[in-house]
Design an enzyme around this catalytic site. Structure first.
Site, PDB file in Angstrom:
ATOM      1  N   SER A   1       0.809  -1.220   0.000  1.00 39.39           N
ATOM      2  CA  SER A   1       0.000   0.000   0.000  1.00 39.39           C
ATOM      3  C   SER A   1       0.840   1.267   0.000  1.00 39.39           C
ATOM      4  O   SER A   1       0.293   2.368  -0.040  1.00 39.39           O
ATOM      5  CB  SER A   1      -0.917   0.015   1.222  1.00 39.39           C
ATOM      6  OG  SER A   1      -0.182   0.171   2.416  1.00 39.39           O
TER       7      SER A   1
ATOM      8  N   THR B   1       1.374   7.007   0.589  1.00 38.38           N
ATOM      9  CA  THR B   1       0.613   5.892   0.021  1.00 38.38           C
ATOM     10  C   THR B   1       0.941   5.659  -1.443  1.00 38.38           C
ATOM     11  O   THR B   1       1.405   6.582  -2.135  1.00 38.38           O
ATOM     12  CB  THR B   1      -0.897   6.198   0.135  1.00 38.38           C
ATOM     13  OG1 THR B   1      -1.657   5.046  -0.232  1.00 38.38           O
ATOM     14  CG2 THR B   1      -1.321   7.344  -0.761  1.00 38.38           C
TER      15      THR B   1
ATOM     16  N   GLY C   1     -10.154   7.230  -0.234  1.00 38.58           N
ATOM     17  CA  GLY C   1      -9.709   8.614  -0.269  1.00 38.58           C
ATOM     18  C   GLY C   1     -10.771   9.574  -0.753  1.00 38.58           C
ATOM     19  O   GLY C   1     -10.882  10.697  -0.241  1.00 38.58           O
TER      20      GLY C   1
ATOM     21  N   ARG D   1      -4.767   9.723 -10.989  1.00 39.75           N
ATOM     22  CA  ARG D   1      -5.702   9.881  -9.860  1.00 39.75           C
ATOM     23  C   ARG D   1      -4.940  10.286  -8.588  1.00 39.75           C
ATOM     24  O   ARG D   1      -3.921   9.698  -8.251  1.00 39.75           O
ATOM     25  CB  ARG D   1      -6.441   8.563  -9.635  1.00 39.75           C
ATOM     26  CG  ARG D   1      -7.426   8.573  -8.441  1.00 39.75           C
ATOM     27  CD  ARG D   1      -6.814   7.962  -7.203  1.00 39.75           C
ATOM     28  NE  ARG D   1      -7.807   7.727  -6.149  1.00 39.75           N
ATOM     29  CZ  ARG D   1      -7.497   7.364  -4.913  1.00 39.75           C
ATOM     30  NH1 ARG D   1      -6.236   7.177  -4.554  1.00 39.75           N
ATOM     31  NH2 ARG D   1      -8.430   7.179  -4.013  1.00 39.75           N
ATOM     32  N   VAL D   2      -5.444  11.276  -7.896  1.00 41.37           N
ATOM     33  CA  VAL D   2      -4.859  11.692  -6.618  1.00 41.37           C
ATOM     34  C   VAL D   2      -5.872  11.371  -5.522  1.00 41.37           C
ATOM     35  O   VAL D   2      -7.047  11.738  -5.644  1.00 41.37           O
ATOM     36  CB  VAL D   2      -4.544  13.203  -6.631  1.00 41.37           C
ATOM     37  CG1 VAL D   2      -4.063  13.667  -5.263  1.00 41.37           C
ATOM     38  CG2 VAL D   2      -3.484  13.506  -7.693  1.00 41.37           C
ATOM     39  N   GLY D   3      -5.426  10.683  -4.497  1.00 40.29           N
ATOM     40  CA  GLY D   3      -6.312  10.353  -3.381  1.00 40.29           C
ATOM     41  C   GLY D   3      -6.294  11.448  -2.337  1.00 40.29           C
ATOM     42  O   GLY D   3      -5.879  12.580  -2.586  1.00 40.29           O
ATOM     43  N   ASP D   4      -6.728  11.084  -1.150  1.00 45.65           N
ATOM     44  CA  ASP D   4      -6.791  12.075  -0.060  1.00 45.65           C
ATOM     45  C   ASP D   4      -5.430  12.305   0.596  1.00 45.65           C
ATOM     46  O   ASP D   4      -5.194  13.362   1.180  1.00 45.65           O
ATOM     47  CB  ASP D   4      -7.787  11.612   1.009  1.00 45.65           C
ATOM     48  CG  ASP D   4      -7.402  10.260   1.616  1.00 45.65           C
ATOM     49  OD1 ASP D   4      -6.880   9.390   0.883  1.00 45.65           O
ATOM     50  OD2 ASP D   4      -7.609  10.078   2.831  1.00 45.65           O
TER      51      ASP D   4
ATOM     52  N   THR E   1      -6.909   6.778   6.551  1.00 48.55           N
ATOM     53  CA  THR E   1      -6.607   5.734   5.578  1.00 48.55           C
ATOM     54  C   THR E   1      -7.941   5.133   5.148  1.00 48.55           C
ATOM     55  O   THR E   1      -8.910   5.150   5.913  1.00 48.55           O
ATOM     56  CB  THR E   1      -5.710   4.619   6.150  1.00 48.55           C
ATOM     57  OG1 THR E   1      -6.374   3.992   7.248  1.00 48.55           O
ATOM     58  CG2 THR E   1      -4.369   5.149   6.617  1.00 48.55           C
ATOM     59  N   GLY E   2      -7.977   4.608   3.942  1.00 48.24           N
ATOM     60  CA  GLY E   2      -9.219   4.050   3.430  1.00 48.24           C
ATOM     61  C   GLY E   2      -9.644   4.788   2.176  1.00 48.24           C
ATOM     62  O   GLY E   2      -8.806   5.390   1.489  1.00 48.24           O
TER      63      GLY E   2
ATOM     64  N   THR F   1      -2.486   2.524   3.201  1.00 54.75           N
ATOM     65  CA  THR F   1      -1.766   3.787   3.336  1.00 54.75           C
ATOM     66  C   THR F   1      -1.107   3.741   4.692  1.00 54.75           C
ATOM     67  O   THR F   1      -1.477   2.929   5.538  1.00 54.75           O
ATOM     68  CB  THR F   1      -2.782   4.959   3.303  1.00 54.75           C
ATOM     69  OG1 THR F   1      -3.351   5.045   2.011  1.00 54.75           O
ATOM     70  CG2 THR F   1      -2.177   6.301   3.658  1.00 54.75           C
TER      71      THR F   1
HETATM   72  N1  ASP Z   1      -6.563   6.792   1.184  1.00 57.82           N
HETATM   73  C1  ASP Z   1      -5.773   6.204   0.150  1.00 57.82           C
HETATM   74  C2  ASP Z   1      -6.189   6.742  -1.169  1.00 57.82           C
HETATM   75  O1  ASP Z   1      -7.366   6.903  -1.389  1.00 57.82           O
HETATM   76  C3  ASP Z   1      -5.843   4.732   0.074  1.00 57.82           C
HETATM   77  C4  ASP Z   1      -6.000   4.010   1.367  1.00 57.82           C
HETATM   78  O2  ASP Z   1      -5.746   4.530   2.423  1.00 57.82           O
HETATM   79  O3  ASP Z   1      -6.358   2.850   1.362  1.00 57.82           O
HETATM   80  O4  ASP Z   1      -5.340   6.923  -2.016  1.00 57.82           O
END
Ligand code: ASP
Length: 384
Positions: free
Chosen positions: A105, A251, A287, A261-264, A284-285, A233
């Protein structure tokens, strides 16, 4: 290297005069935060009083983060205990996962995008300066958290992306590194071959999974024709012996994401946030859900208004549930048959007084913490 001395910023001394200089110096000692409070709101003054009181009670220092932060905490918590800078220690903690090829991750061995390219996101924030640094969609750099810190410390900007972030890292001496491992290449190929029976990519014969594990069934979410993709993450927030707060999140993002793509994680307010007057939080999770809730900022703001870390984290998750239900009007797969989010999301929340909470949308899971009471350890996440 961890700094044991307070960071001194050329910009502070050359720039904005007496107030900035007095803030920069005063944040190095919790008791001095009270002096900086002269210009703060009454609520902020009250919290800063608490910082001073709690530092005397030895509730500091504290690290909190995702479960995969435990090995880093075990290695670096002692640095925080001996007066280390919270940003240095938080970044040292997450670098352990960035360099670990078995953590799919983050960093080396992180799962790639749909083109098979590992694109990383990372950010950090330093409470005493109220400054952040971030990189998004950076490729071929092992430690994006370090590059995020360079953006924080060595630029006037907050975010660099893609090629520019890579060139910036190279200019600062970061080596070009191939981050796709043989194991993640196989997982990517397996994903690609299982996507559709209507394209030209054929899965290997039954029982011959390239990645050495059973082939993933199509359709991870009920009614969703797309295979389920893993997320993951690492986040770490730190509170130093002097009451200084900092955080970082790093992450490889959503596995097999659309390139670009950009996550959180690199978005301040979403994947992380800290404020020297209120506390720190990270996520985490999924985004996209954390971006839409501005979840880390919301948690810190709720603490500013008096919520405990647990109350703040759970309130953010309640908002995420309502927002997912609204989005499900358009994208049904956002919620399950009970109307609850079909995705996972965790928040790690740290108060200025050393109190903390790890919260989650779904039952199960753990978070990592290190404090003077029990040292580095895993604790169960509190489910909404
Ligand atoms: N939050 C991260 C993202 O969306 C991924 C994750 O934490 O599982 O890029």
């Amino acid at each position: 290297m961890p700094h044991s001395e307070p960071r001194i910023d050329r910009r502070v001394f050359l720039g904005t005069g007496a107030l900035a200089a007095s803030l920069a110096c005063s944040t190095t000692h919790a008791a001095d935060l009270n002096r900086a409070a002269t210009n703060a709101t009454p609520g902020a003054r009250d919290r800063q009083d608490k910082v001073a009181a709690h530092s005397a009670r030895k509730d500091f220092p504290v690290l909190i983060g995702s479960a995969n932060a435990l090995p880093g905490m075990q290695r670096y918590y002692a640095n925080l205990q001996s007066g280390g800078d919270p940003l240095d220690v938080a970044i040292d903690v997450v670098k352990v996962a960035e360099a670990d090829p078995s953590d799919t991750s983050v960093g080396l061995g992180g799962l790639p995008n749909e083109d098979g390219v590992v694109q990383l996101d990372a950010a950090c924030m330093y409470g005493p300066w109220h400054k952040s640094g971030a990189v998004a969609c950076i490729e071929n750099i092992l430690h994006p958290s370090e590059v995020a810190r360079l953006v924080l410390e060595r630029t006037d900007h907050c975010v660099l992306v893609g090629r520019g972030a890579y060139e910036f890292a190279r200019a600062h001496g970061h080596p070009h590194t191939e981050l796709l491992t043989e194991s993640t290449r196989r997982l990517w190929m397996e994903w690609k071959e299982s996507l559709s029976s209507g394209d030209d990519w054929l899965a290997p014969p039954a029982g011959k999974s390239q990645a050495g594990r059973p082939l993933q069934a199509r359709g991870g979410v009920a009614g969703d024709p797309r295979p389920k993709r893993s997320t993951g993450t690492i986040h770490c927030s730190a509170l130093s012996t002097r009451g200084q707060i900092a955080c970082t999140t790093t992450t490889s993002g959503l596995a097999f994401k659309i390139p670009g793509r950009v996550g959180d994680s690199p978005i301040v307010g979403a994947g992380l946030y800290c404020d020297q007057e209120a506390g720190s939080a990270g996520a985490t999770g999924r985004g996209e859900a954390s971006i839409l809730a501005n979840g880390s900022f919301a948690a810190v703001e709720l603490m500013r208004q008096g919520a405990t870390p647990l109350e703040a984290g759970l309130e953010v998750l309640r908002r995420v549930v309502r927002q997912a239900q609204r989005l499900a009007i358009r994208q049904g797969e956002m919620v399950d048959e009970h109307g609850l989010p079909s995705f996972g999301l965790n928040y790690y929340v740290l108060g200025l007084d050393g109190t903390f909470a790890g919260v989650t949308l779904k039952q199960g899971g753990e978070f990592a913490v290190a404090d003077p009471v029990g040292g580095p350890r895993l604790l169960p996440l509190v489910a909404l």
